[in-house]
Design an enzyme around this catalytic site. Structure first.
Site, PDB file in Angstrom:
ATOM      1  N   ASP A  10       0.839  -1.195   0.000  1.00 23.18           N
ATOM      2  CA  ASP A  10       0.000   0.000   0.000  1.00 23.18           C
ATOM      3  C   ASP A  10       0.879   1.252   0.000  1.00 23.18           C
ATOM      4  OD1 ASP A  10       0.949  -0.377   2.584  1.00 23.18           O
ATOM      5  OD2 ASP A  10      -1.008  -0.619   3.502  1.00 23.18           O
TER       6      ASP A  10
ATOM      7  N   ASN B   7      -8.596  -1.451  13.672  1.00 25.86           N
ATOM      8  CA  ASN B   7      -9.960  -1.640  13.161  1.00 25.86           C
ATOM      9  C   ASN B   7     -10.066  -2.885  12.267  1.00 25.86           C
ATOM     10  OD1 ASN B   7      -8.613  -0.858  10.876  1.00 25.86           O
ATOM     11  ND2 ASN B   7      -9.855   0.951  10.450  1.00 25.86           N
TER      12      ASN B   7
ATOM     13  N   HIS C 283      -8.045  -3.641   9.683  1.00 29.52           N
ATOM     14  CA  HIS C 283      -7.613  -3.518   8.283  1.00 29.52           C
ATOM     15  C   HIS C 283      -6.327  -4.293   8.035  1.00 29.52           C
ATOM     16  CE1 HIS C 283      -5.219   0.346   9.319  1.00 29.52           C
ATOM     17  NE2 HIS C 283      -4.330  -0.455   8.790  1.00 29.52           N
TER      18      HIS C 283
ATOM     19  N   GLU D 186      -9.622  -1.076   4.402  1.00 30.80           N
ATOM     20  CA  GLU D 186     -10.352  -0.570   5.559  1.00 30.80           C
ATOM     21  C   GLU D 186     -11.704  -1.273   5.685  1.00 30.80           C
ATOM     22  OE1 GLU D 186      -8.908   1.112   7.744  1.00 30.80           O
ATOM     23  OE2 GLU D 186      -8.469   3.182   7.211  1.00 30.80           O
TER      24      GLU D 186
HETATM   25  C1  GLP Z   1      -0.773   0.730   8.429  1.00 35.93           C
HETATM   26  C2  GLP Z   1      -0.433  -0.124   7.216  1.00 35.93           C
HETATM   27  C3  GLP Z   1      -0.732  -1.562   7.476  1.00 35.93           C
HETATM   28  C4  GLP Z   1      -0.141  -1.992   8.808  1.00 35.93           C
HETATM   29  C5  GLP Z   1      -0.800  -1.197   9.899  1.00 35.93           C
HETATM   30  C6  GLP Z   1      -0.379  -1.590  11.310  1.00 35.93           C
HETATM   31  O1  GLP Z   1      -2.092   1.132   8.445  1.00 35.93           O
HETATM   32  N1  GLP Z   1      -1.148   0.296   6.066  1.00 35.93           N
HETATM   33  O2  GLP Z   1      -0.170  -2.331   6.416  1.00 35.93           O
HETATM   34  O3  GLP Z   1      -0.379  -3.349   8.989  1.00 35.93           O
HETATM   35  O4  GLP Z   1      -0.445   0.151   9.675  1.00 35.93           O
HETATM   36  O5  GLP Z   1       0.698  -0.820  11.724  1.00 35.93           O
HETATM   37  P1  GLP Z   1       1.480  -1.005  13.093  1.00 35.93           P
HETATM   38  O6  GLP Z   1       2.355  -2.187  12.904  1.00 35.93           O
HETATM   39  O7  GLP Z   1       2.267   0.260  13.248  1.00 35.93           O
HETATM   40  O8  GLP Z   1       0.472  -1.188  14.163  1.00 35.93           O
END
Ligand code: GLP
Length: 259
Positions: free
Chosen positions: A84, A153, A155, A160
């Site tokens: 992404d 949430n 995702h 999302e």
């Molecule tokens: C972002 C990314 C996701 C990732 C998520 C969790 O939203 N788009 O790919 O899995 O963050 O991040 P963290 O590891 O900082 O909790």
């Protein structure tokens, strides 16, 4: 410094079709994922791979770099697809996911630039950019291994709530909770984009293997809904229950409610 590969073998349990391994701590979780990623690359050097951003994989990337330096793995033939990217950020913007991946992994290993398939966050035509990405993935794919984090949430990548298993690569509007959670990475006062490009749940579900990593109590609720809840677009990760080869790597806190 001599680096020894320590294999961590922990029994997995199966919950609604997902293999789940709960580790004592973040370090052993990261080590176990690192070992498995290395195994997959060594079994298929031109692995089609996708890796996440965020805070969760930091240790994994340190370990992968260390392993590369010790000659335990080479990324020279690996083909990488970005999960992404924020819309509106250039590749050299320190807040972009492309920059993140370079900084924490790619700049330190032997991956070939031409084997990195990334999003153009500056595109003025997100639909066209998504089609380009899909075409590249169709040519190279399917993905052999997708490694994911998870949002609070539910995702995965930037799929999302409201995302379905048929969703492909596309533009997505970020939820307020995601914006708040990710603001901590936007340290230099630059505004955070409210939309992004993401690989779709459909693309992820077509991968041959999926790993999902989570650590900390903040993820416990998302994990329990994902594992034990119904398949629902309000928790997009819950559709991973339909995937035949998914493993969750959790620490004790994120796996708190896992029975
Ligand atoms: C972002 C990314 C996701 C990732 C998520 C969790 O939203 N788009 O790919 O899995 O963050 O991040 P963290 O590891 O900082 O909790």
């Amino acid at each position: 410094m001599f680096f020894k590969k320590i294999s961590i073998n922990v029994e997995s349990v199966s919950i609604n079709g997902i293999k789940v391994v709960v580790f004592d701590d973040y370090d052993s979780l990261s080590r176990a994922v690192c070992d498995r990623v290395i195994d997959r690359i060594n079994a298929k050097p031109d692995l089609v791979l996708s890796l996440p951003t965020g805070g969760t994989p930091f240790e994994l990337y340190c370990l992968l770099i260390e392993s590369y330096k010790q000659g335990l793995v080479s990324f020279s033939q690996v083909r990488f697809f970005q999960l992404d990217e924020y819309l509106g950020l250039s590749k050299d913007d320190p807040n972009s996911y492309y920059y993140y991946l370079n900084r924490y992994l790619f700049d330190h290993v032997d991956i070939r630039r031409e084997n990195i398939f990334s999003f153009n966050g500056l595109t003025d035509d997100p639909d066209k950019e998504s089609i380009l990405y899909e075409n590249q993935l169709t040519r190279m794919g399917p993905l052999d291994l997708v490694v994911l984090g998870i949002g609070t949430n539910g995702h995965v990548a930037f799929n999302e709530p409201g995302s379905y298993p048929f969703c492909r690569t596309r533009q997505i509007r970020l939820e307020e909770s995601t914006i708040q959670a990710n603001l901590r990475f936007f340290s230099n006062g630059s505004p955070m984009p409210h939309s992004a490009l993401t690989m779709g749940l459909g693309n992820i579900l077509e991968a041959k293997e999926v790993f999902l990593l989570a650590n900390g109590s903040g993820k416990a609720e998302a994990i329990i809904k994902t594992l034990h809840g119904p398949n629902t677009e309000s928790v997009p990760a819950s559709f991973l229950q339909r995937h035949p080869n998914t493993t969750f790597f959790l620490d004790r806190e994120s796996g708190l409610f896992v029975s």
